[in-house]
Enzyme design. Structure first.
Site, PDB file in Angstrom:
ATOM      1  N   GLU A  12       0.857  -1.196   0.000  1.00  0.00           N
ATOM      2  CA  GLU A  12       0.000   0.000   0.000  1.00  0.00           C
ATOM      3  C   GLU A  12       0.888   1.240   0.000  1.00  0.00           C
ATOM      4  OE1 GLU A  12      -2.519   1.883  -0.745  1.00  0.00           O
ATOM      5  OE2 GLU A  12      -3.973   0.546   0.220  1.00  0.00           O
ATOM      6  N   ASN A 142     -10.417   4.167   0.488  1.00  0.00           N
ATOM      7  CA  ASN A 142      -9.368   3.987  -0.516  1.00  0.00           C
ATOM      8  C   ASN A 142      -9.483   5.058  -1.595  1.00  0.00           C
ATOM      9  OD1 ASN A 142      -7.389   1.817  -0.268  1.00  0.00           O
ATOM     10  ND2 ASN A 142      -9.124   0.418  -0.137  1.00  0.00           N
ATOM     11  N   ASP A 192      -9.448   0.097  -5.224  1.00  0.00           N
ATOM     12  CA  ASP A 192      -8.454   0.251  -4.157  1.00  0.00           C
ATOM     13  C   ASP A 192      -7.748   1.595  -4.373  1.00  0.00           C
ATOM     14  OD1 ASP A 192      -6.276  -0.322  -2.201  1.00  0.00           O
ATOM     15  OD2 ASP A 192      -7.123  -2.325  -2.244  1.00  0.00           O
TER      16      ASP A 192
END
Length: 285
Positions: A12, A142, A192
């Site tokens: 991430e 996100n 995402d």
């Protein structure tokens, strides 16, 4: 296509540092920050979950951890807390985040049990000494990214299959209610992390779809770039001319059979010739 073979449980927070000309990313569940410096792999370990960062100077990052935002010196590894982040709730952690065009920093929080903690998440913004909760009732925040002119922000609550758009004032604070910008519910796609390029196109990593999809400034689908792992998680532009699209991935939640079918899961990828992107803005303290 594989940029780095180190396996992240949950990759991430991908971003390119414009002064260092260096790509950084996190393994949230591994409590690590990764990079490649002068061709050599480099990592930093933390005592808490860490998920996203913005650059303050050449050597100092503002990092979002599960309890706070803190300054981190890449060379000395000194840490200084800037603001608490749901420090009174041990059941939440930080997730996706990115610096905005005004020099602020947005960070999402979520329950540590993910989809089993519905509505527990929020989006916060740090700006010139103020930490403010700007959106609540989210489950997995996100897709935080910003238009080239800084007039709009985007974000998603992944399980709703929708990417939102909200207008910003001159200081970068939201004005009015968010509106649906991209609706992926018909396809069942999970949005995402995301990043906006120099043309205003939004590039979205799509969890479970093994791709980063590109949408025009009007939200129209333009194309999709396949990645080498199914659980793509966060894109960023970097490299020469900001023309390389990097993307993290994850192996979180995958059993042995799934990992056998997806052997590159958790690695970090790069595809050249897709930009140009935009430089990551400096976070102003």
């Amino acid at each position: 296509m594989i940029f780095d073979s180190r396996v992240c449980e949950l990759g991430e927070g991908a971003f390119w540092h414009p002064l260092r000309r260096q790509f950084f990313w996190f393994d949230i569940l591994g409590k690590k920050l990764h990079s490649v410096e002068d061709g050599e792999a480099r990592s930093w370990s933390f005592v808490e979950l860490v998920s996203a960062a913005g650059w303050v100077s050449r050597d100092v990052l503002l990092i979002a951890g599960e309890r706070d935002l803190f300054l981190f010196d890449l060379e000395t590894e000194e840490i200084e807390t800037v603001a608490e982040l749901e420090a009174d709730d041990p059941g939440t952690r930080s997730n996706d985040g990115r610096a905005d065009r005004q020099g602020g920093f947005w960070i999402g929080t979520m329950g540590k049990r993910g989809g089993d903690d519905p509505g527990r998440g929020s989006i916060w913004r740090w700006y010139r000494g103020e930490m403010r909760r700007i959106f609540t009732g989210l489950t997995i925040p996100n897709s935080i990214c910003f238009s080239p002119d800084g007039r709009f922000a985007h974000f998603s609550d992944t399980l709703t299959h929708r990417i939102q758009k909200v207008a910003l004032d001159a200081d970068g604070w939201p004005m009015g209610a968010p509106e649906t910008f991209i609706d992926l519910s018909a396809e069942g796609i999970l949005p995402d992390g995301a990043v906006v390029d120099a043309e205003g196109n939004l590039w979205n990593a799509q969890w479970g779809a093994g791709r980063v999809a590109c949408y025009g400034p009007d939200g129209r689908f333009l194309k999709a770039v396949p990645m080498g792992a199914s659980q793509t998680s966060c894109p960023a532009f970097g490299g020469e001319g900001l023309a390389t699209l990097f993307c993290t991935s994850a192996r979180e939640g995958m059993d042995a059979a799934a990992l056998a079918a997806d052997p590159e899961a958790g690695k970090t990828f790069a595809v050249q010739g897709l930009g140009p992107g935009l430089p990551e803005p400096q976070v102003i303290l």
